[in-house]
Design a protein around this motif. Sequence first.
Motif, PDB file in Angstrom:
ATOM      1  N   VAL B  41      -5.111   0.683  57.645  1.00 54.08           N
ATOM      2  CA  VAL B  41      -5.521  -0.682  57.320  1.00 54.08           C
ATOM      3  C   VAL B  41      -6.458  -0.644  56.112  1.00 54.08           C
ATOM      4  CG1 VAL B  41      -7.131  -2.434  58.192  1.00 54.08           C
ATOM      5  CG2 VAL B  41      -5.167  -1.769  59.585  1.00 54.08           C
ATOM      6  N   GLN B  42      -6.242  -1.544  55.175  1.00 52.15           N
ATOM      7  CA  GLN B  42      -7.148  -1.682  54.027  1.00 52.15           C
ATOM      8  C   GLN B  42      -8.156  -2.768  54.351  1.00 52.15           C
ATOM      9  OE1 GLN B  42      -7.133   0.102  51.044  1.00 52.15           O
ATOM     10  NE2 GLN B  42      -9.081  -0.946  50.729  1.00 52.15           N
ATOM     11  N   ILE B  43      -9.412  -2.372  54.494  1.00 58.46           N
ATOM     12  CA  ILE B  43     -10.451  -3.321  54.895  1.00 58.46           C
ATOM     13  C   ILE B  43     -11.094  -3.923  53.649  1.00 58.46           C
ATOM     14  CG2 ILE B  43     -12.652  -3.570  56.093  1.00 58.46           C
ATOM     15  CD1 ILE B  43     -11.658  -1.099  57.813  1.00 58.46           C
ATOM     16  N   VAL B  44     -11.176  -5.263  53.633  1.00 63.53           N
ATOM     17  CA  VAL B  44     -11.703  -5.954  52.446  1.00 63.53           C
ATOM     18  C   VAL B  44     -13.055  -6.593  52.729  1.00 63.53           C
ATOM     19  CG1 VAL B  44     -11.257  -7.835  50.795  1.00 63.53           C
ATOM     20  CG2 VAL B  44      -9.383  -6.359  51.557  1.00 63.53           C
ATOM     21  N   HIS B  45     -13.199  -7.150  53.932  1.00 67.36           N
ATOM     22  CA  HIS B  45     -14.428  -7.880  54.219  1.00 67.36           C
ATOM     23  C   HIS B  45     -14.854  -7.655  55.670  1.00 67.36           C
ATOM     24  CE1 HIS B  45     -17.318 -11.151  53.485  1.00 67.36           C
ATOM     25  NE2 HIS B  45     -17.164 -11.389  54.769  1.00 67.36           N
ATOM     26  N   VAL B  46     -16.153  -7.383  55.842  1.00 62.77           N
ATOM     27  CA  VAL B  46     -16.692  -7.136  57.180  1.00 62.77           C
ATOM     28  C   VAL B  46     -17.969  -7.940  57.371  1.00 62.77           C
ATOM     29  CG1 VAL B  46     -17.573  -5.387  58.781  1.00 62.77           C
ATOM     30  CG2 VAL B  46     -15.791  -4.772  57.156  1.00 62.77           C
ATOM     31  N   TYR B  48     -21.464  -8.349  59.658  1.00 62.73           N
ATOM     32  CA  TYR B  48     -22.341  -7.572  60.543  1.00 62.73           C
ATOM     33  C   TYR B  48     -23.269  -8.531  61.277  1.00 62.73           C
ATOM     34  CZ  TYR B  48     -20.699  -3.632  57.769  1.00 62.73           C
ATOM     35  OH  TYR B  48     -19.914  -2.700  57.137  1.00 62.73           O
ATOM     36  N   ALA B  54     -19.830  -4.949  64.364  1.00 66.46           N
ATOM     37  CA  ALA B  54     -19.259  -5.368  63.083  1.00 66.46           C
ATOM     38  C   ALA B  54     -17.878  -5.967  63.304  1.00 66.46           C
ATOM     39  CB  ALA B  54     -19.182  -4.178  62.141  1.00 66.46           C
ATOM     40  N   VAL B  55     -17.593  -7.054  62.603  1.00 66.02           N
ATOM     41  CA  VAL B  55     -16.292  -7.711  62.716  1.00 66.02           C
ATOM     42  C   VAL B  55     -15.574  -7.625  61.371  1.00 66.02           C
ATOM     43  CG1 VAL B  55     -15.059  -9.809  63.392  1.00 66.02           C
ATOM     44  CG2 VAL B  55     -17.370  -9.389  64.272  1.00 66.02           C
ATOM     45  N   ILE B  56     -14.381  -7.084  61.401  1.00 69.13           N
ATOM     46  CA  ILE B  56     -13.552  -7.063  60.193  1.00 69.13           C
ATOM     47  C   ILE B  56     -12.917  -8.437  60.056  1.00 69.13           C
ATOM     48  CG2 ILE B  56     -11.532  -6.013  59.089  1.00 69.13           C
ATOM     49  CD1 ILE B  56     -12.225  -3.494  60.964  1.00 69.13           C
ATOM     50  N   LYS B  57     -13.205  -9.106  58.933  1.00 71.60           N
ATOM     51  CA  LYS B  57     -12.768 -10.489  58.733  1.00 71.60           C
ATOM     52  C   LYS B  57     -11.567 -10.602  57.800  1.00 71.60           C
ATOM     53  CE  LYS B  57     -15.709 -13.198  60.978  1.00 71.60           C
ATOM     54  NZ  LYS B  57     -15.205 -14.090  62.032  1.00 71.60           N
ATOM     55  N   ALA B  59      -8.470  -7.928  56.246  1.00 74.23           N
ATOM     56  CA  ALA B  59      -7.893  -6.603  56.081  1.00 74.23           C
ATOM     57  C   ALA B  59      -6.381  -6.734  55.985  1.00 74.23           C
ATOM     58  CB  ALA B  59      -8.274  -5.703  57.256  1.00 74.23           C
ATOM     59  N   TYR B  60      -5.744  -5.700  55.455  1.00 75.41           N
ATOM     60  CA  TYR B  60      -4.287  -5.731  55.258  1.00 75.41           C
ATOM     61  C   TYR B  60      -3.657  -4.447  55.770  1.00 75.41           C
ATOM     62  CZ  TYR B  60      -5.587  -9.608  52.313  1.00 75.41           C
ATOM     63  OH  TYR B  60      -6.118 -10.793  51.884  1.00 75.41           O
TER      64      TYR B  60
END
Lengths: 189, 189
Positions: B41-46, B48, B54-57, B59-60
């Motif tokens: 997964v490519q994480i773009v925005h998290v 805290y 932490a919540v990943i908001k 991702a692709y």
Amino acid sequence: AHLNQTDYSNRGMSLEDDINDTNTYYMAHNLAIIHKKPTPVQIVHVDYPKRSAAVIKEAYFKQASTTDYNGVYKGNYIDFEAKETKSKHSFPFRNIHQHQIDHMKQVIFQKGICFLIIRFSMYQETYLFPADKLFYYWDQQIRNGKKSIRYETVKKQGYIIPVRYQAKVDYLTVIEQCYMENGGTTNGR
Amino acid sequence: AHLNQTDYSNRGMSLEDDINDTNTYYMAHNLAIIHKKPTPVQIVHVDYPKRSAAVIKEAYFKQASTTDYNGVYKGNYIDFEAKETKSKHSFPFRNIHQHQIDHMKQVIFQKGICFLIIRFSMYQETYLFPADKLFYYWDQQIRNGKKSIRYETVKKQGYIIPVRYQAKVDYLTVIEQCYMENGGTTNGR
Ligand SMILES: [Mg+2]
Ligand SMILES: [Mg+2]
């Protein structure tokens, strides 16, 4: 805050970068195939917009149940965890979890080659520390409460990993020395 | 829609479930240590949030650069991809990517044990199909444009995987037959 994935998964970033570069070099030269595992993520909610890629809208980091890296070298299974410390005196067990130790014990039982790569960033020294030696100190915790391995011990019982121009953490050299001495794969496991 | 992770990563869900159960059984009995790799997964925005995880908001999904499963069996590196098809006549190359083939070729070059697990769900038959045989048909595509392997070919050149009560896809049995005949690890690779 916009960050890329490596920013989360790892505190000892420069060690991981060096290992990833080394693995790329090994792969390009057909020396070994070792990959870093993706960060495990629990996906809860996904949007599927028309005409564009699915977007994960809610997900959480999961604790890894194994180590960071694995792969194959001359038919042998290779498995390791990379850790960097700023301490001058010892390698702390902080950030190593019991289930990772369990995984490493299972790998050793299956005759895989398993170790830690430990960098003491203050000294710019990087060591290969065999898993079976790690287990000894890990299991000691219960008796003596010591949650670290002394720098001197890592230096004595581990193997310094040479720095090379293209293989910045040239751990295959150490694997050859420690595990392949008989031209085979049974030593040192 | 709220779904769990396996719902996305996989169309042939029941085959993957069966393999995961089998791997759990193998692990519990110290027979082999094989894990499914996390979905990359490519994480773009998290975010805290205070006092919570932490919540990943944003991702692709990224395309996997390797296969689904790897691990260790008696010191040997094991690597495979699992695919299920509803076709009665052939196993289609759809969902197999060139970079996965490249990975499998690298693994074979490193003397790893590498194969596909192919299920023909219409027949409820599951085969181990060695990677080197896959390469032959994959490379044929360029010449004859055929983007699949005939069911009869899989049946002849592959090895049927026995179904057992606890090891639903008991591929270790086949590995023993195909790759360990000399009590070693050099055959069939
Ligand atoms: Mg790490
Ligand atoms: Mg698959």
